[in-house]
Design a protein around this motif. Structure first.
Motif, short mmCIF file in Angstrom:
data_model
loop_
_atom_site.label_atom_id
_atom_site.label_comp_id
_atom_site.label_asym_id
_atom_site.label_seq_id
_atom_site.Cartn_x
_atom_site.Cartn_y
_atom_site.Cartn_z
N ILE A 176 0.69 -1.42 -0.02
CA ILE A 176 0.10 -0.27 -0.01
C ILE A 176 1.12 1.15 -0.60
CG2 ILE A 176 -1.68 1.89 0.63
CD1 ILE A 176 -2.70 -1.76 2.51
N ASP A 177 0.58 2.22 -0.50
CA ASP A 177 1.29 4.00 -0.93
C ASP A 177 1.66 3.78 1.25
OD1 ASP A 177 1.52 3.10 -3.71
OD2 ASP A 177 0.23 4.59 -4.42
N ASN A 178 2.73 4.67 0.76
CA ASN A 178 2.85 5.27 2.10
C ASN A 178 2.46 6.25 1.61
OD1 ASN A 178 5.25 2.72 2.45
ND2 ASN A 178 6.59 4.23 2.29
N PHE A 179 2.25 6.93 1.23
CA PHE A 179 0.89 8.46 1.62
C PHE A 179 -0.44 7.65 2.06
CE2 PHE A 179 -0.08 7.31 -2.52
CZ PHE A 179 -2.01 8.38 -2.95
N ILE A 180 -0.47 6.64 1.60
CA ILE A 180 -2.58 6.73 1.95
C ILE A 180 -2.32 6.15 3.38
CG2 ILE A 180 -4.05 4.79 1.84
CD1 ILE A 180 -3.07 5.36 -1.52
N LYS A 198 -12.74 9.14 -0.33
CA LYS A 198 -11.17 9.05 -0.69
C LYS A 198 -11.92 9.04 -2.17
CE LYS A 198 -9.53 9.82 2.90
NZ LYS A 198 -8.77 11.40 3.67
N ASP A 199 -10.61 10.05 -3.28
CA ASP A 199 -10.78 9.42 -3.60
C ASP A 199 -9.64 8.84 -5.12
OD1 ASP A 199 -8.68 11.12 -3.80
OD2 ASP A 199 -9.17 12.91 -4.75
N TRP A 200 -8.52 7.85 -4.10
CA TRP A 200 -7.97 7.45 -4.40
C TRP A 200 -8.22 6.52 -5.75
CZ3 TRP A 200 -6.80 6.22 1.24
CH2 TRP A 200 -6.77 7.37 1.59
N ASP A 225 -9.02 0.35 -6.95
CA ASP A 225 -7.97 -0.57 -6.00
C ASP A 225 -7.56 0.05 -4.83
OD1 ASP A 225 -9.53 -2.39 -8.44
OD2 ASP A 225 -6.84 -2.11 -9.54
N LYS A 226 -6.83 0.78 -4.84
CA LYS A 226 -5.97 1.29 -3.47
C LYS A 226 -7.03 1.44 -2.44
CE LYS A 226 -2.33 3.58 -6.24
NZ LYS A 226 -1.48 2.96 -5.64
N VAL A 227 -8.30 1.44 -2.78
CA VAL A 227 -8.94 2.25 -1.85
C VAL A 227 -9.43 0.96 -1.49
CG1 VAL A 227 -11.54 2.59 -0.96
CG2 VAL A 227 -10.29 4.37 -2.57
#
Length: 414
Positions: free
Chosen positions: A96-100, A164-166, A169-171
């Protein structure tokens, strides 16, 4: 030419402190029965398939093999019929992206705690009532304050990710992480006595405990995922919540190594002990119970014949998805059914042979912790099981598992 497996036979397969080793990577994000030691998977991969590209664990449980595969830079496929186990394996192996992660770490607890100030407001209570699952004998298993707090946590997770507007898949990956942290605390704040004792006891859980436990564990999970992100390469890990008797979603001969531990006959009832997690996460416990192989406390039919038939179907699929000459390693323990000893290792070897999986060797190992196909009490109370040479050996030598080393037949080697 016969391979020498003496190195494997000489190893101490308990590998020391399981709890200490399980703290590595993401192994300890969530409790799960019958986990084998991470070093079993790692050792078998390194000793038998160091050049493997695609590793499969068709009974992946909470994902131990897949975590080790990812740490070793191997692609992996995990399959499990248990939707809760599949969620665990998915979260443990998904980057998972670190900013998330940072966003969740800083903002979701604050969002939850702000809502907690209004937990007794009628609008909040109304939303909680809608999102709360139906639980038979609800008051027996949960205190009123705990029900409200668990409902609020679940509601907050749902609402938080709606903002969230990610990418979708990231959400979903981030939401799964939060749901796993939520799942982790459910049994401890319920009235269920322990993870493996389905008995109601009065725990006197104070107000705010469920909220605090969730926030603490969420942040532990985030730290673990972030660390694991930084220690692995770019590999592909697939997790499928599916029935390993039917692996039609995996192409023929895709994998070059298989390591797994099938459900031990008449051992754990995962659906029962994790029942409240299934309910709170809207997972189909009845559907899973109908698919579970070797289910403990199954009350109808011939359980041994059913187990043989199920394992036969699985082994045929294992053979199909493996490349010729590839290893298939199965960690197993024999069982007690209706007070009689059942040699499930023998059953697996017989059915494997029919699927062109040829026995290479068997490595015996002492059982570590709860990963056992036999109940300890049955081995110590002579009146409980029927006496025969096999059961007497178990009493005197202790519980043992076997690592069954099979290899797919390769006609080109003739």
């Amino acid at each position: 030419m016969q391979t020498d497996y003496s190195t494997l036979k000489q190893l101490d397969w308990q590998f020391g402190d399981f709890k200490k080793e399980a703290k590595n990577f993401t192994h300890d994000l969530h409790p799960y029965f019958g986990k084998f030691h991470p070093m079993i998977a790692r050792t078998l991969i390194e000793e038998l398939a160091p050049d493997s590209k695609y590793i499969i664990d068709p009974f992946c449980g909470s994902g131990t093999t897949l975590v080790e595969a990812k740490a070793l830079g191997k692609n992996g496929i995990g399959v499990d019929a248990n939707p809760l186990a599949s969620l665990m394996a998915q979260v443990k192996t998904t980057s998972i992206d670190n900013f998330i992660l940072k966003d969740i770490y800083m903002n979701l607890p604050e969002y939850l705690l702000t809502k907690y100030e209004y937990i007794d407001h009628y609008e909040v209570l109304e939303k909680i009532e809608i999102i709360k699952p139906e639980i038979h004998n609800e008051k027996k298993w949960f205190q009123d304050n705990v029900l409200k707090e668990l409902g609020l946590i679940k509601l907050s997770i749902e609402e938080y990710f709606q903002t969230k507007d990610w990418h979708e898949d990231k959400v979903q990956a981030a939401k799964n992480l939060c749901l796993l942290a939520f799942s982790r605390i459910i049994t401890s704040v319920s009235n269920q006595q322990t993870e493996s004792k389905y008995k109601a006891v009065d725990k006197n859980i104070e107000n705010g405990v469920a909220i605090d436990k969730f926030v603490d564990h969420l942040r532990i999970c985030i730290d673990k995922i972030e660390d694991f992100n930084g220690s692995t390469g770019n590999v592909e890990i697939e997790i499928h919540n599916s029935d390993s008797r039917y692996l039609n979603f995996i192409e023929d001969e895709k994998c070059d190594f298989l390591v797994t531990s099938p459900p031990y006959l008449n051992s754990w009832d995962y659906g029962l002990y994790h029942k409240f997690r299934f309910l709170w996460l809207n997972l189909g416990v009845k559907e899973y119970n109908n698919k579970e192989i070797g289910r403990h406390l199954r009350r109808v039919g011939d359980v041994v014949d059913r187990y043989r038939n199920d394992m036969s179907l699985c082994l045929k699929e294992f053979s199909r998805v493996l490349k010729p000459g590839s290893y298939c390693c199965i960690v197993n323990a024999n069982s007690i059914v209706k007070k009689e000893y059942v040699n499930t290792t023998e059953i697996i070897i017989e059915e494997a042979r029919k699927a062109d999986l040829i026995l290479e060797d068997i490595v015996d190992k002492k059982v570590f912790g709860p990963h056992s196909g036999m109940h300890a009490s049955l081995l110590t109370k002579k009146t409980e099981i029927k006496s025969n040479p096999a059961t007497e050996k178990m009493r005197t030598s202790g519980k043992e598992e076997q690592i069954i080393i099979l290899k797919k037949y390769d006609s080109s080697k003739e």
